[in-house]
Scaffold this motif. Structure first.
Motif, PDB file in Angstrom:
ATOM      1  N   THR A   1      53.620 -20.649 -13.810  1.00 46.19           N
ATOM      2  CA  THR A   1      52.590 -21.676 -13.954  1.00 46.19           C
ATOM      3  C   THR A   1      51.613 -21.643 -12.777  1.00 46.19           C
ATOM      4  N   THR A   2      52.149 -21.639 -11.562  1.00 45.89           N
ATOM      5  CA  THR A   2      51.282 -21.640 -10.383  1.00 45.89           C
ATOM      6  C   THR A   2      50.498 -20.335 -10.271  1.00 45.89           C
ATOM      7  N   GLY A   3      51.131 -19.221 -10.603  1.00 45.81           N
ATOM      8  CA  GLY A   3      50.431 -17.944 -10.545  1.00 45.81           C
ATOM      9  C   GLY A   3      49.243 -17.879 -11.495  1.00 45.81           C
ATOM     10  N   LEU A   4      49.445 -18.364 -12.718  1.00 46.10           N
ATOM     11  CA  LEU A   4      48.348 -18.371 -13.687  1.00 46.10           C
ATOM     12  C   LEU A   4      47.254 -19.346 -13.278  1.00 46.10           C
ATOM     13  N   GLU A   5      47.650 -20.505 -12.751  1.00 45.56           N
ATOM     14  CA  GLU A   5      46.654 -21.459 -12.252  1.00 45.56           C
ATOM     15  C   GLU A   5      45.814 -20.838 -11.144  1.00 45.56           C
ATOM     16  N   THR A   6      46.485 -20.177 -10.215  1.00 41.94           N
ATOM     17  CA  THR A   6      45.788 -19.564  -9.086  1.00 41.94           C
ATOM     18  C   THR A   6      44.830 -18.488  -9.560  1.00 41.94           C
ATOM     19  N   LEU A   7      45.304 -17.617 -10.437  1.00 36.96           N
ATOM     20  CA  LEU A   7      44.475 -16.509 -10.911  1.00 36.96           C
ATOM     21  C   LEU A   7      43.273 -17.014 -11.694  1.00 36.96           C
TER      22      LEU A   7
ATOM     23  N   LEU B   1      43.196 -18.964  -0.358  1.00 37.21           N
ATOM     24  CA  LEU B   1      42.784 -20.360  -0.482  1.00 37.21           C
ATOM     25  C   LEU B   1      43.010 -20.874  -1.902  1.00 37.21           C
ATOM     26  N   ALA B   2      42.931 -19.979  -2.883  1.00 39.03           N
ATOM     27  CA  ALA B   2      43.213 -20.385  -4.267  1.00 39.03           C
ATOM     28  C   ALA B   2      44.661 -20.833  -4.408  1.00 39.03           C
ATOM     29  N   SER B   3      45.578 -20.123  -3.761  1.00 41.87           N
ATOM     30  CA  SER B   3      46.985 -20.539  -3.791  1.00 41.87           C
ATOM     31  C   SER B   3      47.170 -21.888  -3.104  1.00 41.87           C
ATOM     32  N   VAL B   4      46.496 -22.058  -1.965  1.00 41.07           N
ATOM     33  CA  VAL B   4      46.571 -23.344  -1.267  1.00 41.07           C
ATOM     34  C   VAL B   4      46.035 -24.460  -2.156  1.00 41.07           C
ATOM     35  N   GLY B   5      44.891 -24.211  -2.812  1.00 45.96           N
ATOM     36  CA  GLY B   5      44.312 -25.216  -3.697  1.00 45.96           C
ATOM     37  C   GLY B   5      45.222 -25.566  -4.857  1.00 45.96           C
TER      38      GLY B   5
ATOM     39  N   SER C   1      66.460 -29.282   0.013  1.00 45.16           N
ATOM     40  CA  SER C   1      65.484 -28.536   0.801  1.00 45.16           C
ATOM     41  C   SER C   1      65.598 -27.028   0.577  1.00 45.16           C
ATOM     42  N   ALA C   2      66.805 -26.529   0.283  1.00 39.63           N
ATOM     43  CA  ALA C   2      66.971 -25.095   0.048  1.00 39.63           C
ATOM     44  C   ALA C   2      66.184 -24.651  -1.182  1.00 39.63           C
ATOM     45  N   THR C   3      66.207 -25.451  -2.241  1.00 42.21           N
ATOM     46  CA  THR C   3      65.425 -25.123  -3.440  1.00 42.21           C
ATOM     47  C   THR C   3      63.937 -25.207  -3.149  1.00 42.21           C
ATOM     48  N   ALA C   4      63.530 -26.184  -2.346  1.00 39.98           N
ATOM     49  CA  ALA C   4      62.128 -26.294  -1.967  1.00 39.98           C
ATOM     50  C   ALA C   4      61.672 -25.068  -1.180  1.00 39.98           C
ATOM     51  N   PHE C   5      62.520 -24.586  -0.279  1.00 41.18           N
ATOM     52  CA  PHE C   5      62.166 -23.393   0.487  1.00 41.18           C
ATOM     53  C   PHE C   5      62.134 -22.156  -0.398  1.00 41.18           C
ATOM     54  N   ALA C   6      62.950 -22.108  -1.429  1.00 35.34           N
ATOM     55  CA  ALA C   6      62.864 -21.009  -2.396  1.00 35.34           C
ATOM     56  C   ALA C   6      61.499 -21.021  -3.076  1.00 35.34           C
ATOM     57  N   ALA C   7      60.990 -22.212  -3.363  1.00 37.18           N
ATOM     58  CA  ALA C   7      59.642 -22.322  -3.932  1.00 37.18           C
ATOM     59  C   ALA C   7      58.592 -21.869  -2.924  1.00 37.18           C
ATOM     60  N   PHE C   8      58.785 -22.204  -1.638  1.00 41.71           N
ATOM     61  CA  PHE C   8      57.866 -21.728  -0.601  1.00 41.71           C
ATOM     62  C   PHE C   8      57.798 -20.199  -0.591  1.00 41.71           C
ATOM     63  N   VAL C   9      58.968 -19.582  -0.646  1.00 38.80           N
ATOM     64  CA  VAL C   9      59.031 -18.123  -0.613  1.00 38.80           C
ATOM     65  C   VAL C   9      58.309 -17.518  -1.812  1.00 38.80           C
ATOM     66  N   LEU C  10      58.483 -18.130  -2.984  1.00 34.56           N
ATOM     67  CA  LEU C  10      57.839 -17.596  -4.184  1.00 34.56           C
ATOM     68  C   LEU C  10      56.330 -17.824  -4.160  1.00 34.56           C
ATOM     69  N   ILE C  11      55.877 -18.900  -3.520  1.00 33.38           N
ATOM     70  CA  ILE C  11      54.435 -19.082  -3.341  1.00 33.38           C
ATOM     71  C   ILE C  11      53.863 -17.922  -2.528  1.00 33.38           C
ATOM     72  N   ALA C  12      54.546 -17.601  -1.428  1.00 35.90           N
ATOM     73  CA  ALA C  12      54.097 -16.496  -0.581  1.00 35.90           C
ATOM     74  C   ALA C  12      54.137 -15.174  -1.340  1.00 35.90           C
TER      75      ALA C  12
ATOM     76  N   THR D   1      53.965 -14.647  -4.604  1.00 41.94           N
ATOM     77  CA  THR D   1      52.915 -14.612  -5.627  1.00 41.94           C
ATOM     78  C   THR D   1      51.549 -14.320  -5.010  1.00 41.94           C
ATOM     79  N   THR D   2      51.267 -14.939  -3.875  1.00 40.27           N
ATOM     80  CA  THR D   2      49.997 -14.713  -3.209  1.00 40.27           C
ATOM     81  C   THR D   2      49.880 -13.271  -2.727  1.00 40.27           C
ATOM     82  N   ILE D   3      50.964 -12.725  -2.179  1.00 44.97           N
ATOM     83  CA  ILE D   3      50.949 -11.337  -1.728  1.00 44.97           C
ATOM     84  C   ILE D   3      50.714 -10.395  -2.903  1.00 44.97           C
ATOM     85  N   LEU D   4      51.335 -10.674  -4.029  1.00 45.36           N
ATOM     86  CA  LEU D   4      51.160  -9.832  -5.220  1.00 45.36           C
ATOM     87  C   LEU D   4      49.706  -9.846  -5.688  1.00 45.36           C
ATOM     88  N   LEU D   5      49.105 -11.026  -5.773  1.00 47.94           N
ATOM     89  CA  LEU D   5      47.718 -11.128  -6.204  1.00 47.94           C
ATOM     90  C   LEU D   5      46.775 -10.483  -5.184  1.00 47.94           C
ATOM     91  N   TYR D   6      47.070 -10.667  -3.912  1.00 43.79           N
ATOM     92  CA  TYR D   6      46.236 -10.073  -2.866  1.00 43.79           C
ATOM     93  C   TYR D   6      46.317  -8.543  -2.905  1.00 43.79           C
TER      94      TYR D   6
END
Length: 274
Positions: A76-82, A203-207, A236-247, A249-254
């Motif tokens: 969901t977040t990846g498609l939103e960002t793209l 910045l799109a990922s941040v937005g 918090s461990a699940t939240a950090f897993a989401a943090f890692v996946l945000i990073a 996804t952004t690296i993949l798009l970049y």
């Protein structure tokens, strides 16, 4: 024998004797070092409480326990960002063309764009819910205002910095304004435009994450909404897993954007030292 001929052989020998390392090795090595330092600081030395900074193994367990939920949020977040990045880049590119085509328009509206860009984007969050409601409209607008300014600025800068010799040659050949733009100004502006796009993509990922924090869709949550939910539940461990996946996804798009740059501008790497 000239100084040039004396200096040249050692350089060539150094090139021949150097070990060529594949480019993908460096980011993998950086990732390994980062995870090792993270593990050392949390699991071995205990420098941070697990609630504040969970160890890597806890984050992995949190991901495995909620795998489908987190992966759906990643999609969901990846498609939103793209989608938001593409739309904001297209509109920003068109606005940049308009401003670059007229010095009067650039002087009129550039200060306004700078003023809007100076406003902290998170301040728009509560207002977006009032203006556009919950869900995708607010999230996409947040992505738009994050990405728009870098693309406009890079487009204007590139189109107004055409090398003088190329412009003079096109005028000598009696090129029309359209041909001047398509054959001279746009190709010359492409490196600068790609710089703006590379600035805008993270910045799109941040937005997207800020938009999900403020106006996330509960029925189809993205990673930002998952972070809010899991932190509220003390996971918090699940939240950090989401943090890692945000990073990730952004690296993949970049990386995809870098590949597009190499495809569109092969001559840039051939004419630079990197």
């Amino acid at each position: 024998m000239s100084e040039t001929s004396v200096a040249a052989p050692p350089i060539a020998a150094a090139d021949r004797s150097g070990i060529r390392v594949p480019s993908f090795v460096y980011p993998i090595a950086g990732l390994v070092v980062t995870v090792f330092v993270w593990w050392l600081a949390t699991s071995v030395l205990g420098l941070a409480h697990p609630v504040v900074l969970p160890p890597p193994e806890d984050v992995l367990r949190g991901f495995n326990a909620n795998r489908s939920f987190i992966l759906e949020g990643t999609l969901t977040t990846g498609l939103e960002t793209l989608f938001g990045f593409v739309i904001s880049s297209f509109v920003g590119f068109l606005m940049g063309i308009v401003l670059a085509s007229s010095a009067v328009l650039e002087r009129m509206f550039s200060p306004l764009l700078v003023a809007v860009n100076a406003v902290p984007k998170i301040a728009f969050g509560p207002m977006l819910v009032i203006w556009l409601g919950w869900g995708q409209p607010s999230i996409q607008f947040m992505i738009f205002i994050m990405c728009f300014f870098p693309v406009v600025l890079s487009t204007v800068t590139g189109l107004t910095r055409t090398p003088g010799d190329l412009a003079e040659m096109a005028r000598a050949l009696d090129a029309s304004r359209l041909k001047m733009f398509l054959k001279v100004r746009l190709p010359a502006a492409m490196p600068q435009l790609l710089v703006g796009l590379k600035l805008a993509l993270p910045l799109a990922s941040v937005g997207a994450i800020i938009g999900e924090f403020q106006a996330g869709d509960a029925e189809r949550p993205g990673l930002g909404s998952i972070i809010v939910q899991t932190l509220g539940q003390g996971e918090s461990a699940t939240a950090f897993a989401a943090f890692v996946l945000i990073a990730a996804t952004t690296i993949l798009l970049y990386s995809a954007l870098l590949g597009l740059e190499r495809l569109l501008l092969p001559w840039v790497r051939a004419t630079t030292d990197r």
